[in-house]
Scaffold this motif. Structure first.
Motif, mmCIF file in Angstrom:
data_model
loop_
_atom_site.group_PDB
_atom_site.id
_atom_site.type_symbol
_atom_site.label_atom_id
_atom_site.label_comp_id
_atom_site.label_asym_id
_atom_site.label_seq_id
_atom_site.Cartn_x
_atom_site.Cartn_y
_atom_site.Cartn_z
ATOM 1 N N LEU A 1 7.856 11.883 -4.458
ATOM 2 C CA LEU A 1 7.794 10.934 -5.582
ATOM 3 C C LEU A 1 7.598 11.895 -6.689
ATOM 4 C CD1 LEU A 1 5.438 8.035 -4.443
ATOM 5 C CD2 LEU A 1 7.917 8.003 -4.464
ATOM 6 N N TYR A 2 8.076 11.475 -8.020
ATOM 7 C CA TYR A 2 8.036 12.046 -9.231
ATOM 8 C C TYR A 2 6.784 11.094 -10.152
ATOM 9 C CZ TYR A 2 8.993 14.696 -13.427
ATOM 10 O OH TYR A 2 8.777 15.637 -14.662
ATOM 11 N N VAL A 3 5.778 12.032 -10.509
ATOM 12 C CA VAL A 3 4.609 11.015 -11.028
ATOM 13 C C VAL A 3 4.275 11.247 -12.413
ATOM 14 C CG1 VAL A 3 2.295 10.528 -10.939
ATOM 15 C CG2 VAL A 3 3.683 10.632 -8.654
ATOM 16 N N THR A 4 4.106 10.526 -13.433
ATOM 17 C CA THR A 4 3.586 10.657 -14.750
ATOM 18 C C THR A 4 2.409 10.120 -14.746
ATOM 19 O OG1 THR A 4 4.716 9.007 -15.565
ATOM 20 C CG2 THR A 4 5.801 11.109 -15.617
ATOM 21 N N GLN B 1 -4.464 12.251 -6.158
ATOM 22 C CA GLN B 1 -3.869 12.691 -4.928
ATOM 23 C C GLN B 1 -3.213 11.605 -4.272
ATOM 24 O OE1 GLN B 1 -6.914 14.067 -1.934
ATOM 25 N NE2 GLN B 1 -5.452 15.179 -1.051
ATOM 26 N N ARG B 2 -2.069 11.773 -3.609
ATOM 27 C CA ARG B 2 -1.302 10.797 -2.822
ATOM 28 C C ARG B 2 -1.894 10.951 -1.412
ATOM 29 N NH1 ARG B 2 5.081 10.765 -1.756
ATOM 30 N NH2 ARG B 2 5.434 8.683 -0.433
ATOM 31 N N ILE B 3 -1.963 9.562 -0.862
ATOM 32 C CA ILE B 3 -2.781 9.354 0.518
ATOM 33 C C ILE B 3 -2.050 8.420 1.440
ATOM 34 C CG2 ILE B 3 -4.923 10.035 -0.552
ATOM 35 C CD1 ILE B 3 -5.392 7.039 -0.503
ATOM 36 N N ASP B 4 -0.929 8.089 0.929
ATOM 37 C CA ASP B 4 0.016 7.216 2.066
ATOM 38 C C ASP B 4 0.582 7.991 2.766
ATOM 39 O OD1 ASP B 4 2.905 7.582 0.933
ATOM 40 O OD2 ASP B 4 1.663 7.218 -0.822
ATOM 41 N N SER B 5 1.501 7.445 3.894
ATOM 42 C CA SER B 5 1.914 7.984 4.952
ATOM 43 C C SER B 5 3.552 8.123 4.689
ATOM 44 C CB SER B 5 1.687 7.270 6.095
ATOM 45 O OG SER B 5 2.158 5.952 6.112
ATOM 46 N N CYS C 1 0.880 -1.251 -0.095
ATOM 47 C CA CYS C 1 0.080 0.061 0.177
ATOM 48 C C CYS C 1 0.828 1.162 -0.120
ATOM 49 C CB CYS C 1 -0.993 -0.136 1.087
ATOM 50 S SG CYS C 1 -2.206 -1.261 1.201
ATOM 51 N N GLN C 2 2.101 1.065 -0.515
ATOM 52 C CA GLN C 2 2.760 2.192 -0.626
ATOM 53 C C GLN C 2 3.518 2.250 -2.061
ATOM 54 O OE1 GLN C 2 5.354 3.593 2.513
ATOM 55 N NE2 GLN C 2 3.507 4.154 4.018
ATOM 56 N N PRO C 3 3.400 3.425 -2.790
ATOM 57 C CA PRO C 3 2.593 4.494 -2.664
ATOM 58 C C PRO C 3 1.145 4.152 -2.984
ATOM 59 C CG PRO C 3 3.624 4.580 -4.808
ATOM 60 C CD PRO C 3 4.270 3.262 -4.165
ATOM 61 N N GLU C 4 0.340 5.006 -2.443
ATOM 62 C CA GLU C 4 -1.056 4.985 -2.548
ATOM 63 C C GLU C 4 -1.590 6.124 -3.029
ATOM 64 O OE1 GLU C 4 -4.925 3.095 -0.024
ATOM 65 O OE2 GLU C 4 -3.069 3.709 0.993
ATOM 66 N N PHE C 5 -2.596 6.225 -3.900
ATOM 67 C CA PHE C 5 -3.264 7.315 -4.369
ATOM 68 C C PHE C 5 -4.824 7.123 -4.428
ATOM 69 C CE2 PHE C 5 1.004 6.924 -6.498
ATOM 70 C CZ PHE C 5 1.518 8.063 -6.420
ATOM 71 N N GLN C 6 -5.394 8.242 -4.795
ATOM 72 C CA GLN C 6 -6.796 8.289 -5.179
ATOM 73 C C GLN C 6 -7.068 9.267 -6.344
ATOM 74 O OE1 GLN C 6 -8.860 9.570 -1.565
ATOM 75 N NE2 GLN C 6 -8.513 11.817 -1.723
ATOM 76 N N HIS D 1 4.082 14.625 -2.865
ATOM 77 C CA HIS D 1 4.495 14.119 -1.351
ATOM 78 C C HIS D 1 3.159 13.894 -0.443
ATOM 79 C CE1 HIS D 1 3.423 18.524 -0.902
ATOM 80 N NE2 HIS D 1 3.070 18.267 0.380
ATOM 81 N N SER D 2 3.415 13.038 0.483
ATOM 82 C CA SER D 2 2.073 12.485 1.221
ATOM 83 C C SER D 2 1.287 13.617 1.928
ATOM 84 C CB SER D 2 2.572 11.644 2.354
ATOM 85 O OG SER D 2 1.562 10.998 2.974
ATOM 86 N N GLY D 3 0.044 13.592 1.887
ATOM 87 C CA GLY D 3 -0.790 14.531 2.554
ATOM 88 C C GLY D 3 -1.062 16.023 1.581
ATOM 89 N N GLY D 4 -0.504 15.813 0.316
ATOM 90 C CA GLY D 4 -0.564 17.000 -0.419
ATOM 91 C C GLY D 4 -1.853 17.352 -1.170
#
Length: 395
Positions: A87-90, A78-82, A51-56, A113-116
């Protein structure tokens, strides 16, 4: 909301190959029936088993028009893990209907980043019905309109318009499909230069400038390390080449032309007397105009213009307005006219107009009429056209 950006001293570096990669396909039923403003829906997914990284995926719905069934849909990730690492995302994302028609396709890259906050990829208009919307005109032949990016949707009557919005997607069965292929890369933030600690300022900027001027003035008055002599009559003013050339374009030109006098360390000044030259050079060091009688102030005004020290000329002009009187107004007027000073000229004209009965009795006015007919005529026209306030109120 935009993704978090590094400051100007930071650079984000990412790994060459993705660390994690995966797909998500989200079916949103009744997408156009969310009547409550700012309604949100979420779909969570993870790219690895722990469950890392986790997104919604975030879908935010807003009613657009009260008179037609159109809703604005915003789709974001949105990133929701702790996790504590950035991370760099495409994200390669598509919006589709249940028949497989693709409405939008975008590929976005961002750091997170987490919680952003969510990074929004799409903001589009949708309606489940074409009622009250403007549909595209029937096609009559091959044209540039037939090959635009929405051609396949126009043919199926899946895109409409309303008001100033030219792209409203019609959603059969009111089912929106969000498809995203997401990759994550490891990244780190490199600092391009060392940050200096914040040191509280102990003096205001003005106090620093004042101290600088005091130091320059002291260097001039005590003749510290002077390297040029200005000779006026039989007296010498010791100064610094750097200050003179920096503050006066005329002095700068003298030094750049490498005149014999400047190479020998002496400049003969024949067009300004010693007292006026002293006041002029003092201003170059201190930005302060010495207190002078009226005649000397007029001479300093002329010298400032001659040596192209515009700030000094302006200071003198403002001081000369304080000297305006029946006996001085004509000289100030002529002086301003000769140096094309519109501000000082207008001040003198206004004074003479208000006190014309007394000014016209002076010898200076008679001399102005004989020697400066144009400026005198200008004053007379303003006097003749002037309507006193009391008289104007009775008209």
């Amino acid at each position: 909301m935009e993704p978090k950006q590094p400051n100007k001293n930071e650079v984000i570096m990412r790994t060459q190959n993705p660390v994690h990669e995966g797909d998500v396909k989200w079916f949103i039923d009744n997408a156009c029936k969310f009547s409550r403003r700012d309604a949100c829906k979420f779909s969570n997914f993870s790219l690895q088993t722990d469950c890392q990284p986790e997104f919604q995926v975030v879908a935010k719905f807003n009613e657009r028009y009260p008179d037609v069934p159109v809703i604005n849909v915003n789709i974001g990730i949105q990133r929701i893990d702790s996790g504590d690492k950035s991370l760099y995302v495409t994200a390669d994302a598509q919006l589709m209907n249940s028949d497989g028609d693709v409405y939008c396709h975008k590929e976005q890259s961002f750091s997170c980043h987490s919680g952003g906050a969510p990074f929004y990829i799409f903001s589009e208009m949708f309606s489940e019905s074409a009622d009250k919307l403007t549909m595209p005109k029937p096609k009559t032949g091959i044209s540039s309109d037939d090959i635009d990016e929405l051609f396949h949707l126009r043919v199926k009557n899946l895109v409409a318009a309303h008001g100033g919005v030219g792209r409203i997607f019609i959603l059969p069965n009111d089912k929106l499909i969000v498809k995203v292929h997401i990759k994550t890369y490891g990244c780190c933030i490199l600092t391009s230069k060392v940050e200096l600690p914040l040191v509280p300022e102990r003096q205001s900027p003005k106090s620093h400038v004042d101290q600088l001027l005091i130091d320059f003035k002291n260097a001039f008055e005590h003749e510290e390390l002077t390297d040029i002599n200005l000779v006026a009559g039989d007296k010498i003013i010791k100064a610094h080449r750097f200050v003179l050339r920096t503050r006066s374009p005329v002095f700068k030109q003298m030094f750049e032309h490498n005149l014999a006098e400047t190479t020998e360390g002496t400049i003969q000044i024949d067009d300004v007397n010693y007292a006026i030259l002293q006041a002029l050079v003092s201003y170059l060091y201190s930005a302060t105009v010495l207190k002078l009688p009226f005649d000397d102030l007029c001479d300093l005004y002329e010298a400032a213009d001659k040596y192209q020290i515009s700030s000094l000329q302006k200071e003198c002009a403002e001081m000369l307005t304080c000297f305006l009187s029946v006996d001085t107004a004509c000289r100030v007027l002529v002086l301003a006219d000769m140096h094309n000073d519109s501000f000082l000229r207008q001040e003198a004209v206004d004074y003479i107009r208000r006190n014309f009965a007394k000014v016209k009795a002076t010898e200076d006015w008679e001399l102005t009429i004989r020697s400066h007919q144009k400026v005198a005529t200008d004053v007379l026209e303003k006097v003749c056209n002037f309507i006193p306030e009391k008289k104007a109120n009775n008209l």
